[in-house]
Design an enzyme around this catalytic site. Structure first.
Site, PDB file in Angstrom:
ATOM      1  N   ARG A   1      29.433  72.948 101.017  1.00 51.19           N
ATOM      2  CA  ARG A   1      30.565  72.509 100.194  1.00 51.19           C
ATOM      3  C   ARG A   1      30.469  71.006 100.083  1.00 51.19           C
ATOM      4  O   ARG A   1      30.672  70.284 101.059  1.00 51.19           O
ATOM      5  CB  ARG A   1      31.875  72.940 100.869  1.00 51.19           C
ATOM      6  CG  ARG A   1      33.122  72.499 100.140  1.00 51.19           C
ATOM      7  CD  ARG A   1      33.358  73.334  98.901  1.00 51.19           C
ATOM      8  NE  ARG A   1      34.716  73.145  98.418  1.00 51.19           N
ATOM      9  CZ  ARG A   1      35.007  72.981  97.147  1.00 51.19           C
ATOM     10  NH1 ARG A   1      34.067  73.010  96.234  1.00 51.19           N
ATOM     11  NH2 ARG A   1      36.251  72.825  96.780  1.00 51.19           N
ATOM     12  N   GLY A   2      30.145  70.523  98.906  1.00 51.26           N
ATOM     13  CA  GLY A   2      29.866  69.113  98.693  1.00 51.26           C
ATOM     14  C   GLY A   2      30.955  68.173  99.167  1.00 51.26           C
ATOM     15  O   GLY A   2      30.665  67.155  99.789  1.00 51.26           O
TER      16      GLY A   2
ATOM     17  N   ASP B   1      32.903  68.337 101.534  1.00 54.61           N
ATOM     18  CA  ASP B   1      32.981  68.234 102.996  1.00 54.61           C
ATOM     19  C   ASP B   1      31.811  67.461 103.599  1.00 54.61           C
ATOM     20  O   ASP B   1      32.008  66.671 104.521  1.00 54.61           O
ATOM     21  CB  ASP B   1      32.964  69.630 103.635  1.00 54.61           C
ATOM     22  CG  ASP B   1      34.269  70.378 103.487  1.00 54.61           C
ATOM     23  OD1 ASP B   1      35.259  69.783 103.028  1.00 54.61           O
ATOM     24  OD2 ASP B   1      34.292  71.575 103.833  1.00 54.61           O
TER      25      ASP B   1
ATOM     26  N   ARG C   1      28.488  66.453 101.734  1.00 54.24           N
ATOM     27  CA  ARG C   1      27.396  65.937 100.904  1.00 54.24           C
ATOM     28  C   ARG C   1      26.930  64.545 101.336  1.00 54.24           C
ATOM     29  O   ARG C   1      25.739  64.271 101.431  1.00 54.24           O
ATOM     30  CB  ARG C   1      27.791  65.889  99.431  1.00 54.24           C
ATOM     31  CG  ARG C   1      26.652  65.376  98.537  1.00 54.24           C
ATOM     32  CD  ARG C   1      27.027  65.293  97.067  1.00 54.24           C
ATOM     33  NE  ARG C   1      27.546  66.525  96.527  1.00 54.24           N
ATOM     34  CZ  ARG C   1      26.805  67.562  96.119  1.00 54.24           C
ATOM     35  NH1 ARG C   1      25.497  67.497  96.228  1.00 54.24           N
ATOM     36  NH2 ARG C   1      27.362  68.636  95.628  1.00 54.24           N
TER      37      ARG C   1
ATOM     38  N   GLY D   1      30.049  75.527  87.081  1.00 47.38           N
ATOM     39  CA  GLY D   1      30.718  76.347  86.091  1.00 47.38           C
ATOM     40  C   GLY D   1      31.387  77.503  86.791  1.00 47.38           C
ATOM     41  O   GLY D   1      31.529  77.496  88.002  1.00 47.38           O
TER      42      GLY D   1
ATOM     43  N   GLU E   1      27.156  82.023  96.359  1.00 49.24           N
ATOM     44  CA  GLU E   1      25.851  81.609  96.879  1.00 49.24           C
ATOM     45  C   GLU E   1      25.549  82.363  98.177  1.00 49.24           C
ATOM     46  O   GLU E   1      24.449  82.871  98.364  1.00 49.24           O
ATOM     47  CB  GLU E   1      25.879  80.112  97.230  1.00 49.24           C
ATOM     48  CG  GLU E   1      25.222  79.204  96.278  1.00 49.24           C
ATOM     49  CD  GLU E   1      25.259  77.751  96.760  1.00 49.24           C
ATOM     50  OE1 GLU E   1      25.231  76.901  95.873  1.00 49.24           O
ATOM     51  OE2 GLU E   1      25.326  77.453  97.972  1.00 49.24           O
TER      52      GLU E   1
END
Length: 162
Positions: free
Chosen positions: A23-24, A26, A28, A55, A89
């Protein structure tokens, strides 16, 4: 059994050593950037989704990247379960594990593995927010719950100290 393991090893679609699922918002700019840099220094080819457009649905290129990886590292963090994208994902990663024998390594970044397994604590709170948005999609919610439970039961790294 031997034929299935040889077909797993000879999958012609392999393009990456490691697929990173996270999760970016959190991780990245802290954990992921350091992990990716360390892997790259070791000449490990990683796929990181920093150039994909977000998207409603996972893009075919992302699905291909998951299938085309030898290993997926799933970084469970506080808000991972609030993302439909991350959970889709995860479902695809587990499908690749079961279909192609892909290695899946969970990392628990400042979340307890039992909270991921049972959707409790702060991890569960973030999933509850997603549940509210998709409460009519009972089958999808159940698929995500099963995927989180399965992934949390895999051997992985408890990263509370990071």
């Amino acid at each position: 059994m031997a034929s299935s393991s040889s077909s797993i090893n000879m999958n012609p679609q392999i393009k990456y050593d490691v697929f990173l699922s996270f999760r970016g918002k959190d991780v990245r700019h802290n954990f992921i950037s350091h992990l990716n840099a360390a892997l790259c220094r070791k000449k490990i080819v990683t796929f990181i989704d920093d150039k994909l457009n977000r998207g409603n649905e996972i893009s075919p290129s992302l699905l291909s990247a998951i299938e085309g990886s030898k290993i997926s590292i799933v970084i469970f963090s506080k808000w991972y379960a609030s993302s439909r994208w991350c959970l889709n994902e995860l479902v695809k990663i587990l499908e690749s594990k079961n279909k192609y024998g892909q290695i899946v390594v969970p990392v628990f970044y400042l979340v307890d593995p039992s909270d991921v397994r049972n959707q409790t604590g702060t991890f569960g709170d973030s999933f509850s927010k997603l549940e509210e948005r998709f409460k009519e999609k009972i089958d999808m919610l159940q698929t995500w719950r099963i995927a989180m439970r399965e992934a949390a039961n895999l051997s992985g790294f408890d990263s509370h100290g990071i």
